[in-house]
Scaffold this motif. Sequence first.
Motif: not given
Ligand SMILES: Nc1ncnc2c1ncn2[C@@H]1O[C@H](COP(=O)(O)OP(=O)(O)OP(=O)(O)O)[C@@H](O)[C@H]1O
Length: 472
Positions: A154-156, A185-191, A253, A295, A335, A371-372, A375
Amino acid sequence: MTEMENFNYSVAIIDDERESLYTYSLILKQSGINDVVLIEDPRELPVVLKERSFSILLLDLSMPHISGFELLKYLSLEYPEIPVIILTAIKDIETAVECIKIGASDYLVKPVEKNKLISSIKKALEMNRLKEEILGLKHRLIEDKLEYEEAFSEIITVNQKMRGIFKYIEVISKTEQPVLITGETGTGKELVARAIHKISGRKGEFVAVNVAGLDDTMFSDTLFGHRKGAFTGAISNREGMISRARGGTLFLDEIGDLSEASQLKLLRVIQERVYYPLGSDIAKSTDARIIVATNQDIHDMVNKGAFRKDLFYRLKAHHVHLPPLRERKDDIPVLLDHFIEESAKELGKKPPKYPEELIILLTNYSFPGNIRELKMIVYDAVARCKSSILSLEVFKEMIDISNSIDKELKNEIVKFYIQMRFPDKLPTLKEMEELLINEALRRAKGNQGIAASMLGITRQALNKRLNKLHKK
Ligand SMILES: Nc1ncnc2c1ncn2[C@@H]1O[C@H](COP(=O)(O)OP(=O)(O)OP(=O)(O)O)[C@@H](O)[C@H]1O
Protein backbone atom coordinates in the motif's frame (compact mmCIF):
# COMPACT_ATOMS: atom_id res chain seq x y z
CA MET A 1 11.17 -3.94 38.79
CA THR A 2 12.42 -7.47 39.14
CA GLU A 3 9.98 -9.44 37.01
CA MET A 4 10.82 -10.42 33.44
CA GLU A 5 8.52 -8.80 30.88
CA ASN A 6 8.54 -11.82 28.60
CA PHE A 7 8.14 -15.25 30.05
CA ASN A 8 9.35 -17.19 27.04
CA TYR A 9 13.00 -17.16 28.01
CA SER A 10 14.96 -20.34 28.64
CA VAL A 11 17.96 -20.48 30.95
CA ALA A 12 20.56 -23.15 31.75
CA ILE A 13 22.49 -22.97 35.02
CA ILE A 14 25.81 -24.80 35.02
CA ASP A 15 27.11 -25.29 38.54
CA ASP A 16 28.53 -28.31 40.40
CA GLU A 17 26.95 -27.21 43.70
CA ARG A 18 23.45 -28.54 43.94
CA GLU A 19 22.38 -25.93 46.49
CA SER A 20 23.43 -23.13 44.19
CA LEU A 21 21.54 -24.70 41.30
CA TYR A 22 18.33 -24.81 43.33
CA THR A 23 18.69 -21.33 44.80
CA TYR A 24 19.13 -19.62 41.45
CA SER A 25 16.53 -21.71 39.63
CA LEU A 26 14.04 -20.72 42.34
CA ILE A 27 14.85 -17.02 41.78
CA LEU A 28 14.31 -17.43 38.04
CA LYS A 29 11.01 -19.23 38.51
CA GLN A 30 9.80 -16.60 40.98
CA SER A 31 10.56 -14.00 38.32
CA GLY A 32 8.45 -15.75 35.73
CA ILE A 33 11.06 -17.81 33.86
CA ASN A 34 9.87 -21.39 33.93
CA ASP A 35 12.10 -23.03 31.34
CA VAL A 36 15.19 -23.56 33.53
CA VAL A 37 17.59 -26.48 32.96
CA LEU A 38 20.04 -27.42 35.74
CA ILE A 39 23.40 -28.87 34.71
CA GLU A 40 25.55 -30.23 37.52
CA ASP A 41 28.26 -31.81 35.40
CA PRO A 42 29.86 -29.22 33.05
CA ARG A 43 30.76 -31.99 30.56
CA GLU A 44 27.07 -32.31 29.78
CA LEU A 45 26.66 -28.76 28.47
CA PRO A 46 28.01 -29.37 24.92
CA VAL A 47 25.75 -32.43 24.65
CA VAL A 48 22.66 -30.50 25.79
CA LEU A 49 23.46 -27.61 23.42
CA LYS A 50 23.43 -30.00 20.46
CA GLU A 51 19.83 -30.83 21.33
CA ARG A 52 18.42 -27.40 22.14
CA SER A 53 19.26 -23.73 22.59
CA PHE A 54 18.90 -21.25 25.47
CA SER A 55 18.21 -17.54 25.76
CA ILE A 56 21.01 -17.23 28.32
CA LEU A 57 23.49 -19.33 30.34
CA LEU A 58 24.49 -18.83 34.00
CA LEU A 59 27.96 -20.33 34.43
CA ASP A 60 29.97 -21.15 37.55
CA LEU A 61 33.78 -20.94 37.28
CA SER A 62 35.27 -23.51 39.72
CA MET A 63 33.99 -26.89 38.65
CA PRO A 64 35.60 -30.35 38.34
CA HIS A 65 36.41 -31.91 34.92
CA ILE A 66 36.10 -28.68 32.90
CA SER A 67 36.50 -25.27 34.48
CA GLY A 68 33.95 -22.59 33.75
CA PHE A 69 36.78 -20.64 32.18
CA GLU A 70 37.41 -23.36 29.59
CA LEU A 71 33.68 -23.69 28.97
CA LEU A 72 33.39 -19.94 28.44
CA LYS A 73 36.12 -20.07 25.77
CA TYR A 74 34.34 -22.99 24.10
CA LEU A 75 30.98 -21.18 24.20
CA SER A 76 32.35 -17.94 22.78
CA LEU A 77 33.69 -19.90 19.81
CA GLU A 78 30.87 -22.35 19.19
CA TYR A 79 27.82 -20.48 20.48
CA PRO A 80 28.66 -16.76 20.33
CA GLU A 81 24.95 -15.94 19.97
CA ILE A 82 24.10 -17.14 23.51
CA PRO A 83 24.90 -14.62 26.26
CA VAL A 84 26.76 -16.05 29.28
CA ILE A 85 26.70 -14.59 32.80
CA ILE A 86 29.41 -15.81 35.20
CA LEU A 87 28.04 -16.69 38.63
CA THR A 88 30.95 -17.47 40.92
CA ALA A 89 32.37 -17.28 44.44
CA ILE A 90 35.72 -16.01 43.07
CA LYS A 91 35.97 -12.35 43.95
CA ASP A 92 38.93 -11.39 41.82
CA ILE A 93 39.05 -8.43 39.48
CA GLU A 94 41.60 -9.95 37.10
CA THR A 95 39.49 -13.08 36.62
CA ALA A 96 36.42 -10.93 36.06
CA VAL A 97 38.21 -8.80 33.45
CA GLU A 98 39.51 -11.94 31.71
CA CYS A 99 35.99 -13.42 31.54
CA ILE A 100 34.50 -10.24 30.10
CA LYS A 101 37.34 -10.13 27.54
CA ILE A 102 36.51 -13.65 26.41
CA GLY A 103 32.88 -12.66 25.94
CA ALA A 104 30.94 -13.03 29.21
CA SER A 105 28.08 -10.54 29.47
CA ASP A 106 28.48 -10.02 33.21
CA TYR A 107 30.42 -11.30 36.22
CA LEU A 108 28.43 -11.74 39.44
CA VAL A 109 29.89 -12.80 42.79
CA LYS A 110 27.80 -15.20 44.89
CA PRO A 111 25.60 -14.83 46.81
CA VAL A 112 23.72 -12.82 44.20
CA GLU A 113 20.45 -11.23 45.21
CA LYS A 114 17.34 -11.56 43.06
CA ASN A 115 17.20 -7.95 41.78
CA LYS A 116 20.82 -8.00 40.71
CA LEU A 117 20.54 -11.31 38.90
CA ILE A 118 17.36 -10.39 37.04
CA SER A 119 18.63 -6.97 36.00
CA SER A 120 21.88 -8.54 34.77
CA ILE A 121 19.89 -11.08 32.72
CA LYS A 122 17.72 -8.31 31.28
CA LYS A 123 20.75 -6.26 30.31
CA ALA A 124 22.42 -9.25 28.64
CA LEU A 125 19.25 -10.08 26.70
CA GLU A 126 18.85 -6.47 25.59
CA MET A 127 22.47 -6.33 24.40
CA ASN A 128 21.94 -9.57 22.54
CA ARG A 129 18.78 -8.26 20.91
CA LEU A 130 20.65 -5.15 19.75
CA LYS A 131 23.50 -7.27 18.38
CA GLU A 132 21.07 -9.42 16.44
CA GLU A 133 19.33 -6.34 15.12
CA ILE A 134 22.60 -4.84 13.91
CA LEU A 135 23.53 -8.12 12.24
CA GLY A 136 20.07 -8.27 10.65
CA LEU A 137 20.40 -4.71 9.44
CA LYS A 138 23.85 -5.32 7.96
CA HIS A 139 22.51 -8.36 6.18
CA ARG A 140 19.49 -6.48 4.80
CA LEU A 141 21.54 -3.46 3.73
CA ILE A 142 23.89 -5.63 1.73
CA GLU A 143 21.01 -7.34 -0.05
CA ASP A 144 18.67 -5.08 -1.98
CA LYS A 145 15.74 -7.45 -1.75
CA LEU A 146 12.90 -7.04 0.73
CA GLU A 147 11.71 -10.18 2.45
CA TYR A 148 8.13 -8.96 2.94
CA GLU A 149 7.54 -6.86 -0.21
CA GLU A 150 3.81 -7.66 0.03
CA ALA A 151 3.49 -5.97 3.45
CA PHE A 152 4.49 -2.66 1.84
CA SER A 153 2.14 -2.94 -1.13
CA GLU A 154 0.00 0.00 0.00
CA ILE A 155 3.00 2.31 0.34
CA ILE A 156 3.77 3.46 -3.19
CA THR A 157 7.39 4.59 -3.56
CA VAL A 158 10.49 4.33 -5.72
CA ASN A 159 12.58 6.45 -3.38
CA GLN A 160 15.84 4.89 -2.14
CA LYS A 161 15.56 6.44 1.31
CA MET A 162 12.09 4.88 1.68
CA ARG A 163 13.46 1.49 0.55
CA GLY A 164 16.11 1.81 3.27
CA ILE A 165 13.36 2.55 5.80
CA PHE A 166 11.48 -0.58 4.66
CA LYS A 167 14.59 -2.66 5.31
CA TYR A 168 14.90 -1.23 8.81
CA ILE A 169 11.20 -1.95 9.39
CA GLU A 170 11.70 -5.58 8.42
CA VAL A 171 14.42 -5.92 11.06
CA ILE A 172 12.47 -4.33 13.90
CA SER A 173 8.99 -5.67 13.17
CA LYS A 174 9.44 -9.02 14.87
CA THR A 175 10.66 -7.67 18.22
CA GLU A 176 8.45 -6.82 21.20
CA GLN A 177 9.87 -3.31 21.59
CA PRO A 178 7.72 -0.21 21.00
CA VAL A 179 8.15 1.74 17.77
CA LEU A 180 8.09 5.53 17.39
CA ILE A 181 7.08 6.82 13.96
CA THR A 182 7.69 10.50 13.25
CA GLY A 183 7.11 12.61 10.17
CA GLU A 184 4.97 15.49 8.98
CA THR A 185 1.23 15.10 8.60
CA GLY A 186 0.21 12.93 5.64
CA THR A 187 3.59 11.20 5.16
CA GLY A 188 2.13 7.71 5.68
CA LYS A 189 2.80 7.01 9.38
CA GLU A 190 -0.32 4.91 9.82
CA LEU A 191 0.45 2.91 6.67
CA VAL A 192 3.89 2.16 8.10
CA ALA A 193 2.38 1.07 11.44
CA ARG A 194 0.10 -1.35 9.55
CA ALA A 195 3.07 -2.75 7.62
CA ILE A 196 4.94 -3.37 10.89
CA HIS A 197 1.91 -5.22 12.24
CA LYS A 198 1.67 -7.38 9.10
CA ILE A 199 5.35 -8.33 9.21
CA SER A 200 5.26 -9.02 12.97
CA GLY A 201 3.06 -12.02 12.23
CA ARG A 202 0.96 -11.21 15.30
CA LYS A 203 -2.34 -13.01 15.20
CA GLY A 204 -4.33 -10.34 17.06
CA GLU A 205 -5.91 -7.19 15.62
CA PHE A 206 -4.30 -3.90 14.58
CA VAL A 207 -6.11 -1.34 16.75
CA ALA A 208 -5.60 2.36 15.92
CA VAL A 209 -6.45 5.09 18.43
CA ASN A 210 -6.04 8.82 17.82
CA VAL A 211 -5.23 10.31 21.23
CA ALA A 212 -5.35 13.96 20.11
CA GLY A 213 -7.59 16.03 22.34
CA LEU A 214 -8.19 13.27 24.92
CA ASP A 215 -7.87 14.40 28.53
CA ASP A 216 -6.47 11.87 31.01
CA THR A 217 -9.88 10.38 31.93
CA MET A 218 -10.90 10.00 28.30
CA PHE A 219 -7.49 8.52 27.48
CA SER A 220 -7.78 5.94 30.30
CA ASP A 221 -11.38 5.12 29.44
CA THR A 222 -10.63 4.68 25.73
CA LEU A 223 -7.52 2.62 26.26
CA PHE A 224 -8.08 0.75 29.50
CA GLY A 225 -11.90 0.62 29.72
CA HIS A 226 -13.85 0.95 32.97
CA ARG A 227 -15.65 -0.97 35.71
CA LYS A 228 -19.35 -0.47 36.25
CA GLY A 229 -19.93 2.58 38.45
CA ALA A 230 -16.48 4.10 37.83
CA PHE A 231 -18.21 7.38 36.92
CA THR A 232 -21.73 8.63 36.29
CA GLY A 233 -22.89 6.90 33.15
CA ALA A 234 -20.63 3.85 33.55
CA ILE A 235 -23.57 1.47 33.70
CA SER A 236 -21.63 -1.66 32.85
CA ASN A 237 -18.06 -2.92 32.59
CA ARG A 238 -16.37 -1.95 29.34
CA GLU A 239 -13.15 -3.27 27.84
CA GLY A 240 -10.72 -0.73 26.44
CA MET A 241 -8.84 -0.69 23.13
CA ILE A 242 -5.77 -2.24 24.72
CA SER A 243 -7.83 -5.33 25.47
CA ARG A 244 -8.97 -5.47 21.83
CA ALA A 245 -5.32 -5.36 20.77
CA ARG A 246 -4.52 -8.56 22.74
CA GLY A 247 -1.99 -10.59 20.75
CA GLY A 248 -1.91 -7.77 18.20
CA THR A 249 -0.77 -4.16 17.86
CA LEU A 250 -1.98 -0.98 19.52
CA PHE A 251 -1.27 2.08 17.37
CA LEU A 252 -1.46 5.41 19.20
CA ASP A 253 -1.50 8.39 16.84
CA GLU A 254 -0.73 12.02 17.81
CA ILE A 255 1.22 10.96 20.89
CA GLY A 256 2.64 14.49 21.25
CA ASP A 257 -0.80 15.57 22.55
CA LEU A 258 -0.79 13.27 25.61
CA SER A 259 -1.23 14.87 29.03
CA GLU A 260 1.47 14.38 31.68
CA ALA A 261 -0.74 11.91 33.61
CA SER A 262 -1.49 9.85 30.48
CA GLN A 263 2.21 9.79 29.58
CA LEU A 264 2.92 8.18 32.94
CA LYS A 265 0.22 5.54 32.38
CA LEU A 266 1.60 4.74 28.96
CA LEU A 267 5.09 4.39 30.45
CA ARG A 268 3.76 1.84 32.92
CA VAL A 269 2.10 -0.15 30.14
CA ILE A 270 5.36 -0.25 28.22
CA GLN A 271 7.65 -1.03 31.15
CA GLU A 272 5.54 -3.33 33.27
CA ARG A 273 2.90 -4.39 30.75
CA VAL A 274 0.12 -3.64 33.20
CA TYR A 275 -2.80 -1.18 33.30
CA TYR A 276 -5.82 -0.40 35.47
CA PRO A 277 -9.33 0.00 34.04
CA LEU A 278 -11.06 3.14 35.45
CA GLY A 279 -12.60 2.37 38.82
CA SER A 280 -10.53 -0.77 39.37
CA ASP A 281 -7.44 -1.35 41.48
CA ILE A 282 -6.78 -4.77 40.02
CA ALA A 283 -3.97 -4.65 37.49
CA LYS A 284 -4.56 -6.24 34.09
CA SER A 285 -1.73 -7.38 31.90
CA THR A 286 -1.28 -6.88 28.17
CA ASP A 287 0.93 -8.36 25.47
CA ALA A 288 -0.05 -5.81 22.77
CA ARG A 289 2.82 -4.39 20.72
CA ILE A 290 2.81 -0.60 21.08
CA ILE A 291 3.45 1.64 18.09
CA VAL A 292 3.15 5.41 18.49
CA ALA A 293 3.24 8.25 15.99
CA THR A 294 3.51 12.01 16.04
CA ASN A 295 3.95 14.83 13.55
CA GLN A 296 5.36 17.11 16.24
CA ASP A 297 9.05 17.61 16.98
CA ILE A 298 9.04 15.29 19.97
CA HIS A 299 12.74 15.78 20.67
CA ASP A 300 12.11 19.47 21.04
CA MET A 301 9.13 18.73 23.31
CA VAL A 302 11.40 16.64 25.56
CA ASN A 303 13.93 19.48 25.71
CA LYS A 304 11.20 21.93 26.67
CA GLY A 305 9.87 19.57 29.35
CA ALA A 306 6.55 19.01 27.53
CA PHE A 307 7.16 15.28 27.04
CA ARG A 308 8.61 12.82 29.60
CA LYS A 309 12.22 11.98 28.87
CA ASP A 310 11.94 8.41 30.24
CA LEU A 311 8.91 7.68 28.06
CA PHE A 312 10.62 9.16 25.01
CA TYR A 313 13.66 6.93 25.49
CA ARG A 314 11.46 3.84 25.93
CA LEU A 315 9.45 4.73 22.83
CA LYS A 316 12.39 5.39 20.60
CA ALA A 317 13.88 1.92 21.07
CA HIS A 318 12.96 1.71 17.40
CA HIS A 319 12.51 4.97 15.53
CA VAL A 320 11.19 5.34 11.99
CA HIS A 321 11.27 8.85 10.52
CA LEU A 322 9.37 9.41 7.28
CA PRO A 323 10.71 12.17 5.01
CA PRO A 324 8.24 14.77 3.69
CA LEU A 325 7.16 14.47 0.05
CA ARG A 326 9.26 17.49 -0.97
CA GLU A 327 12.35 15.46 0.02
CA ARG A 328 11.31 12.50 -2.15
CA LYS A 329 10.12 14.19 -5.29
CA ASP A 330 11.01 11.12 -7.35
CA ASP A 331 7.87 9.58 -5.81
CA ILE A 332 5.56 12.22 -7.33
CA PRO A 333 5.10 10.56 -10.77
CA VAL A 334 4.36 7.10 -9.33
CA LEU A 335 2.02 8.50 -6.69
CA LEU A 336 0.27 10.58 -9.34
CA ASP A 337 -0.30 7.50 -11.54
CA HIS A 338 -1.46 5.50 -8.54
CA PHE A 339 -3.99 8.08 -7.33
CA ILE A 340 -5.32 8.73 -10.86
CA GLU A 341 -5.88 4.99 -11.29
CA GLU A 342 -7.41 4.59 -7.82
CA SER A 343 -9.74 7.61 -8.03
CA ALA A 344 -10.89 6.77 -11.58
CA LYS A 345 -11.73 3.25 -10.43
CA GLU A 346 -13.72 4.58 -7.47
CA LEU A 347 -15.58 7.05 -9.70
CA GLY A 348 -16.19 4.42 -12.38
CA LYS A 349 -14.26 6.46 -14.99
CA LYS A 350 -11.52 5.58 -17.46
CA PRO A 351 -8.23 6.87 -15.97
CA PRO A 352 -7.52 10.23 -17.67
CA LYS A 353 -4.08 11.11 -19.06
CA TYR A 354 -2.21 14.24 -18.00
CA PRO A 355 -0.03 16.86 -19.69
CA GLU A 356 3.73 16.45 -19.16
CA GLU A 357 3.92 19.86 -17.50
CA LEU A 358 1.86 18.55 -14.60
CA ILE A 359 4.89 16.73 -13.18
CA ILE A 360 6.94 19.94 -13.38
CA LEU A 361 4.16 21.86 -11.64
CA LEU A 362 3.89 19.29 -8.86
CA THR A 363 7.62 18.87 -8.31
CA ASN A 364 7.93 22.61 -7.77
CA TYR A 365 5.28 22.64 -5.06
CA SER A 366 6.24 22.08 -1.40
CA PHE A 367 3.23 19.93 -0.36
CA PRO A 368 2.79 20.96 3.29
CA GLY A 369 0.08 18.27 3.57
CA ASN A 370 2.38 15.72 1.91
CA ILE A 371 0.93 12.61 0.27
CA ARG A 372 -2.54 13.14 1.74
CA GLU A 373 -2.62 16.55 0.02
CA LEU A 374 -1.45 15.11 -3.31
CA LYS A 375 -4.09 12.39 -3.02
CA MET A 376 -6.86 14.93 -2.36
CA ILE A 377 -5.78 17.18 -5.24
CA VAL A 378 -5.66 14.27 -7.69
CA TYR A 379 -9.02 12.88 -6.55
CA ASP A 380 -10.57 16.32 -6.97
CA ALA A 381 -9.02 16.85 -10.41
CA VAL A 382 -10.16 13.43 -11.62
CA ALA A 383 -13.69 14.07 -10.31
CA ARG A 384 -13.81 17.43 -12.16
CA CYS A 385 -12.25 16.06 -15.35
CA LYS A 386 -14.69 16.05 -18.24
CA SER A 387 -12.34 14.97 -21.05
CA SER A 388 -9.70 12.26 -21.38
CA ILE A 389 -6.88 14.60 -20.25
CA LEU A 390 -6.56 16.23 -16.84
CA SER A 391 -6.48 20.02 -16.98
CA LEU A 392 -3.30 21.73 -15.82
CA GLU A 393 -5.36 24.78 -14.90
CA VAL A 394 -7.40 22.79 -12.35
CA PHE A 395 -4.17 21.78 -10.61
CA LYS A 396 -2.85 25.33 -10.73
CA GLU A 397 -6.01 26.56 -9.03
CA MET A 398 -5.46 24.13 -6.19
CA ILE A 399 -1.75 24.73 -5.92
CA ASP A 400 -0.82 28.33 -5.50
CA ILE A 401 2.93 27.91 -5.72
CA SER A 402 3.87 31.39 -4.55
CA ASN A 403 1.65 30.99 -1.49
CA SER A 404 2.96 27.54 -0.75
CA ILE A 405 6.19 28.81 0.69
CA ASP A 406 5.96 27.33 4.15
CA LYS A 407 7.92 28.24 7.26
CA GLU A 408 10.74 25.85 6.49
CA LEU A 409 11.18 27.19 3.00
CA LYS A 410 11.07 30.77 4.25
CA ASN A 411 13.88 29.91 6.66
CA GLU A 412 15.82 28.44 3.74
CA ILE A 413 15.36 31.63 1.74
CA VAL A 414 16.55 33.72 4.68
CA LYS A 415 19.58 31.42 5.01
CA PHE A 416 20.23 31.85 1.30
CA TYR A 417 20.23 35.64 1.65
CA ILE A 418 22.60 35.46 4.60
CA GLN A 419 25.02 33.18 2.73
CA MET A 420 24.77 35.15 -0.50
CA ARG A 421 27.77 37.42 -0.89
CA PHE A 422 27.22 40.29 -3.27
CA PRO A 423 30.28 41.55 -5.13
CA ASP A 424 31.58 45.03 -4.24
CA LYS A 425 29.74 46.44 -7.20
CA LEU A 426 26.09 45.48 -6.70
CA PRO A 427 24.21 43.98 -9.66
CA THR A 428 21.40 46.14 -10.98
CA LEU A 429 17.76 45.24 -10.35
CA LYS A 430 17.44 44.38 -14.03
CA GLU A 431 20.39 42.00 -13.88
CA MET A 432 18.94 40.31 -10.80
CA GLU A 433 15.54 40.11 -12.46
CA GLU A 434 17.07 38.39 -15.48
CA LEU A 435 18.93 35.90 -13.29
CA LEU A 436 15.80 35.06 -11.31
CA ILE A 437 13.62 34.68 -14.39
CA ASN A 438 16.19 32.41 -16.03
CA GLU A 439 16.41 30.25 -12.92
CA ALA A 440 12.61 29.94 -12.68
CA LEU A 441 12.38 29.01 -16.37
CA ARG A 442 15.15 26.44 -15.94
CA ARG A 443 13.34 24.85 -12.98
CA ALA A 444 10.01 24.91 -14.82
CA LYS A 445 11.71 23.27 -17.80
CA GLY A 446 10.71 26.25 -19.98
CA ASN A 447 7.04 26.29 -18.99
CA GLN A 448 6.20 29.98 -18.61
CA GLY A 449 2.98 29.44 -16.67
CA ILE A 450 4.75 27.43 -13.99
CA ALA A 451 7.76 29.78 -13.90
CA ALA A 452 5.37 32.73 -13.44
CA SER A 453 3.69 31.00 -10.50
CA MET A 454 7.09 30.42 -8.88
CA LEU A 455 7.94 34.10 -9.24
CA GLY A 456 4.59 35.16 -7.82
CA ILE A 457 3.49 36.99 -10.99
CA THR A 458 0.98 36.28 -13.74
CA ARG A 459 1.97 34.61 -16.97
CA GLN A 460 1.22 37.86 -18.83
CA ALA A 461 3.51 39.82 -16.50
CA LEU A 462 6.30 37.32 -17.07
CA ASN A 463 5.76 37.53 -20.79
CA LYS A 464 6.04 41.31 -20.70
CA ARG A 465 9.27 41.13 -18.74
CA LEU A 466 10.70 38.54 -21.11
CA ASN A 467 9.84 40.69 -24.12
CA LYS A 468 11.57 43.65 -22.49
CA LEU A 469 14.64 41.55 -21.73
CA HIS A 470 14.80 40.23 -25.27
CA LYS A 471 14.46 43.72 -26.73
CA LYS A 472 17.56 44.84 -24.89
N1 LIG B 1 3.42 6.12 -0.03
C1 LIG B 1 2.08 6.16 -0.09
N2 LIG B 1 1.43 5.51 -1.07
C2 LIG B 1 0.09 5.58 -1.19
N3 LIG B 1 -0.70 6.26 -0.35
C3 LIG B 1 -0.12 6.92 0.66
C4 LIG B 1 1.30 6.89 0.85
N4 LIG B 1 1.60 7.62 1.95
C5 LIG B 1 0.44 8.08 2.43
N5 LIG B 1 -0.60 7.67 1.67
C6 LIG B 1 -2.02 8.02 1.84
O1 LIG B 1 -2.05 9.34 2.37
C7 LIG B 1 -3.01 9.46 3.41
C8 LIG B 1 -2.33 9.82 4.70
O2 LIG B 1 -1.54 8.72 5.17
P1 LIG B 1 -1.41 8.38 6.73
O3 LIG B 1 -2.74 8.53 7.42
O4 LIG B 1 -0.71 7.09 6.89
O5 LIG B 1 -0.47 9.61 7.15
P2 LIG B 1 -0.02 10.07 8.60
O6 LIG B 1 1.43 10.39 8.48
O7 LIG B 1 -0.42 9.03 9.61
O8 LIG B 1 -0.85 11.41 8.80
P3 LIG B 1 -1.24 12.20 10.19
O9 LIG B 1 0.03 12.63 10.83
O10 LIG B 1 -2.04 13.37 9.68
O11 LIG B 1 -2.04 11.24 11.01
C9 LIG B 1 -3.72 8.12 3.46
O12 LIG B 1 -4.87 8.18 2.65
C10 LIG B 1 -2.71 7.15 2.87
O13 LIG B 1 -3.35 6.05 2.28
